[in-house]
Scaffold this motif. Sequence first.
Motif, mmCIF file in Angstrom:
data_model
loop_
_atom_site.group_PDB
_atom_site.id
_atom_site.type_symbol
_atom_site.label_atom_id
_atom_site.label_comp_id
_atom_site.label_asym_id
_atom_site.label_seq_id
_atom_site.Cartn_x
_atom_site.Cartn_y
_atom_site.Cartn_z
ATOM 1 N N PRO A 93 0.764 -1.163 -0.047
ATOM 2 C CA PRO A 93 0.051 -0.114 -0.114
ATOM 3 C C PRO A 93 0.629 1.329 0.061
ATOM 4 C CG PRO A 93 -0.753 -1.471 1.496
ATOM 5 C CD PRO A 93 0.506 -2.084 1.020
ATOM 6 N N CYS A 94 0.554 2.202 -0.656
ATOM 7 C CA CYS A 94 1.090 3.598 -0.806
ATOM 8 C C CYS A 94 0.325 4.743 -0.097
ATOM 9 C CB CYS A 94 1.136 3.900 -2.162
ATOM 10 S SG CYS A 94 2.057 5.508 -2.333
ATOM 11 N N PRO A 95 0.728 5.463 0.695
ATOM 12 C CA PRO A 95 0.108 6.492 1.317
ATOM 13 C C PRO A 95 -0.687 7.623 0.247
ATOM 14 C CG PRO A 95 2.444 6.725 1.788
ATOM 15 C CD PRO A 95 1.994 5.673 1.050
ATOM 16 N N GLY A 96 -0.244 7.453 -0.974
ATOM 17 C CA GLY A 96 -0.781 8.417 -1.890
ATOM 18 C C GLY A 96 -1.892 7.836 -2.596
ATOM 19 N N LYS A 97 -2.806 8.963 -3.089
ATOM 20 C CA LYS A 97 -3.944 8.715 -3.804
ATOM 21 C C LYS A 97 -4.143 9.306 -5.047
ATOM 22 C CE LYS A 97 -6.958 7.924 0.549
ATOM 23 N NZ LYS A 97 -5.892 8.114 1.323
ATOM 24 N N CYS A 98 -2.909 9.578 -5.915
ATOM 25 C CA CYS A 98 -2.803 10.350 -7.008
ATOM 26 C C CYS A 98 -3.637 9.673 -8.281
ATOM 27 C CB CYS A 98 -1.389 10.280 -7.517
ATOM 28 S SG CYS A 98 -0.328 10.785 -5.965
ATOM 29 N N LYS A 156 -5.267 14.916 -6.437
ATOM 30 C CA LYS A 156 -4.875 14.224 -5.274
ATOM 31 C C LYS A 156 -3.846 13.669 -4.714
ATOM 32 C CE LYS A 156 -9.729 12.501 -5.949
ATOM 33 N NZ LYS A 156 -10.752 11.386 -6.226
ATOM 34 N N ARG A 157 -2.938 14.851 -4.695
ATOM 35 C CA ARG A 157 -1.455 14.290 -4.382
ATOM 36 C C ARG A 157 -1.382 14.209 -2.794
ATOM 37 N NH1 ARG A 157 2.829 12.172 -6.217
ATOM 38 N NH2 ARG A 157 3.931 13.544 -4.982
ATOM 39 N N GLY A 158 -2.134 14.951 -2.068
ATOM 40 C CA GLY A 158 -2.163 14.643 -0.501
ATOM 41 C C GLY A 158 -1.369 15.704 0.130
ATOM 42 N N THR A 194 10.592 8.520 -2.858
ATOM 43 C CA THR A 194 9.729 8.618 -1.768
ATOM 44 C C THR A 194 8.786 9.865 -2.287
ATOM 45 O OG1 THR A 194 9.035 8.780 0.427
ATOM 46 C CG2 THR A 194 10.874 9.825 -0.191
ATOM 47 N N ARG A 195 7.932 9.995 -1.441
ATOM 48 C CA ARG A 195 7.184 11.444 -1.414
ATOM 49 C C ARG A 195 7.541 12.491 -0.681
ATOM 50 N NH1 ARG A 195 1.507 11.165 -2.395
ATOM 51 N NH2 ARG A 195 1.023 12.329 -0.220
ATOM 52 N N PRO A 196 7.389 13.958 -0.944
ATOM 53 C CA PRO A 196 7.713 14.934 0.001
ATOM 54 C C PRO A 196 7.374 14.835 1.390
ATOM 55 C CG PRO A 196 7.082 15.861 -2.155
ATOM 56 C CD PRO A 196 6.886 14.471 -2.016
ATOM 57 N N GLY A 225 9.795 1.485 -6.507
ATOM 58 C CA GLY A 225 8.727 0.975 -6.258
ATOM 59 C C GLY A 225 7.869 1.760 -5.172
ATOM 60 N N GLY A 226 6.683 2.384 -5.451
ATOM 61 C CA GLY A 226 5.762 2.936 -4.410
ATOM 62 C C GLY A 226 6.357 3.985 -3.647
ATOM 63 N N THR A 227 6.204 4.120 -2.578
ATOM 64 C CA THR A 227 7.072 4.956 -1.580
ATOM 65 C C THR A 227 7.692 4.265 -0.515
ATOM 66 O OG1 THR A 227 4.988 6.410 -1.935
ATOM 67 C CG2 THR A 227 6.300 6.721 0.168
ATOM 68 N N TRP A 228 8.958 4.324 -0.607
ATOM 69 C CA TRP A 228 9.883 3.501 -0.001
ATOM 70 C C TRP A 228 9.660 3.524 1.776
ATOM 71 C CZ3 TRP A 228 13.417 -0.347 0.196
ATOM 72 C CH2 TRP A 228 14.358 -0.392 1.171
ATOM 73 N N LYS A 283 3.178 0.058 -6.017
ATOM 74 C CA LYS A 283 2.626 1.284 -6.774
ATOM 75 C C LYS A 283 3.125 2.028 -7.743
ATOM 76 C CE LYS A 283 -1.569 3.518 -6.248
ATOM 77 N NZ LYS A 283 -1.888 3.774 -7.417
ATOM 78 N N SER A 284 2.453 2.269 -8.609
ATOM 79 C CA SER A 284 2.988 3.204 -10.034
ATOM 80 C C SER A 284 3.558 2.431 -10.929
ATOM 81 C CB SER A 284 3.532 4.419 -9.316
ATOM 82 O OG SER A 284 5.229 4.400 -9.167
ATOM 83 N N TYR A 285 4.128 1.242 -10.895
ATOM 84 C CA TYR A 285 4.847 0.329 -11.813
ATOM 85 C C TYR A 285 3.844 -0.351 -12.570
ATOM 86 C CZ TYR A 285 8.799 2.686 -10.119
ATOM 87 O OH TYR A 285 9.646 3.552 -10.109
HETATM 88 S S1 SF4 Z 1 2.189 8.676 -7.541
HETATM 89 FE FE1 SF4 Z 1 3.638 7.893 -5.988
HETATM 90 S S2 SF4 Z 1 2.800 8.827 -4.061
HETATM 91 FE FE2 SF4 Z 1 1.068 8.885 -5.877
HETATM 92 S S3 SF4 Z 1 -0.029 6.925 -5.378
HETATM 93 FE FE3 SF4 Z 1 1.544 6.761 -6.980
HETATM 94 S S4 SF4 Z 1 3.211 5.723 -6.082
HETATM 95 FE FE4 SF4 Z 1 1.769 6.662 -4.348
#
Ligand code: SF4
Length: 601
Positions: A89-94, A320-322, A283-285, A151-154, A105-107
């Motif tokens: 799971p990733c905390p983002g909802k982009c 929805k970057r959060g 990762t995310r900011p 991969g996703g958010t490390w 997530k994202s790949y």
């Molecule tokens: S773009 Fe990055 S932060 Fe946003 S949902 Fe995808 S992996 Fe998560």
Amino acid sequence: MTDDMLSLLKELENKLDQPIENLLRLIKKYHRPDGSHWNYASIIEQYKKLAGTNGLKKFNPKLVEKILMKPVRTISGVAPVTVLTKPYPCPGKCIFCPNDLRMPKSYLADEPGAQRAEKNYFDPYLQVTNRLEALHSMGHQVDKVELIILGGTWTAYPESYQIWFIKECFRAMNDFQIKNDSEEIVKKYQNFQKKFQETEKKWQTKTFLSNNATENKENFAKLQIKGEKIEETYNDLVTKYYLQPENALGVVRYQRATWSELEAQQLKNETAMQRSVGLVIETRPDEINKESVKKIRRLGATKVQLGIQSLDDEILRKNKRGHNVAVVRKAFALLRQAGFKLHIHFMANLYGGSVAKDKRDFAKLFKDQDFRPDELKIYPCSLIETAELMQYYKKGLWKPYSHEELLKITAFTLTHTPLYCRITRMIRDIPSQDIVIGNTKSNFRQIAEDYAKKNKQKMQDIRSREIRTQSFVMDEVKLQIKNYATSVSNEKFLQFTYQDKILAFLRLSLPKQKSNAVIDELSGSAMIREIHVYGRSLAIGDKADEKAQHFGFGKKLIAKAAAISKAAGFKKLAVISAIGTKEYYRQRNFKDGELYQFLEI
Ligand code: SF4
């Protein structure tokens, strides 16, 4: 194998004596059945298989050598090894982010790096070993490894998983131990195969994930999210199908390690044959804070890929970057004070954006002292079936840029990137079958460069100036310094250049505050954030195996950085060394600190 590949190989055989640049252009003329270009590894693989058949001449190692001279992978003399973390799971909802359940997530499962990871069950040891083996068998040097963890958010993965993942990457490098002895390679590979089978068994008994992509595709087809109609999220489904079974079956116990286990492998790696000369996480900011910065450094990282995507609060909100821009500013300041190289992902064509807004946003990235990154990936948004953006597209709220619009924004980014920054990628290399609508050309950088040149616009980013295979005259090499300020430091970009080409550079950071707010041991120190010497360049009249790395550029750059720091009133020069470069700095009188190395000046 297609007729197109056979024709390409025949043409390469006939034009082998031509300069590498001509051969690279020739390769770009040919396409796979899906319209994408052949990658170099598959050309070599097919050539090895087909030489001496189908009208091709006997195998000629020169052809392989020539292809390996291509600049992309060998220019720096460093082997890039990309590994992916497991689906999580990733905390983002982009809204633009793919939701491929087979992937972190994202790949996307069709991307080459992702396919390699899936075949290796996302196991870090297997991924690193297989990749090193593949690069080595293609003739690449694999003694200096840049480990790129994607991969996703490390930082959202459990700490014990992060430590285990990196410990396993180091263990794989330490076990590899290959120089150039072919018998040794065979023996190692056989041992590795045994190891692979053991791990394979462990996975097969504990999860339903196979290393067979077709099987996985079928298993996941019904579960796969379709962006037009999202009933369950990626996070829900990944928790249900991965995390719960993993927890129940005890996989989590196997995927954990302690800091001291990691440190033992790091120590070995300092003098191993395959050394980590760089380690990158993404990762995310909003995941960046003092604690996470320290932890990332303790893991051995030297660079952070940070997805910022936009510098417009309204666009960030709509997608929805959060997080907002203020969070990005804070993340830059924290990472920069810890000396990390900042590799930024910037997107264009987001929901709510326009070419004009994208240009304004991109210009801000370098005008504003809070940002000014070192490296960039520029990804105009692509529409992927599993992304929530599909709903917006169906309702007519979003559409992809036309070719012209895309050209305008990509050429703008190319011509507005300063000389201290490197655009590492332009347009994400998404397999064309995954793109619902919009651009499917993966060579857009070339198209944008041609467009900029035609319009007499100058490009000066690092990548467009790399010396690559071009010769140089040592007496005409100059040392130039570009000064620029950030909100927390005065940056000096020291570069050795020949004509308009770059041979080596050093990033020196002189903090504005003597006391470091993030890492205590850095207080009062100037900081080397990066040294890069290009590896394949030859001086005219030098033997073919003499490389730019042997001209002492690194040593000269360190001496200059020390002199500048001393003149600016600093008593110490720190370096954010990778685990495998510690010895290099010790030999240059740097002493080990806790997380950094220091030179008294
Ligand atoms: S773009 Fe990055 S932060 Fe946003 S949902 Fe995808 S992996 Fe998560």
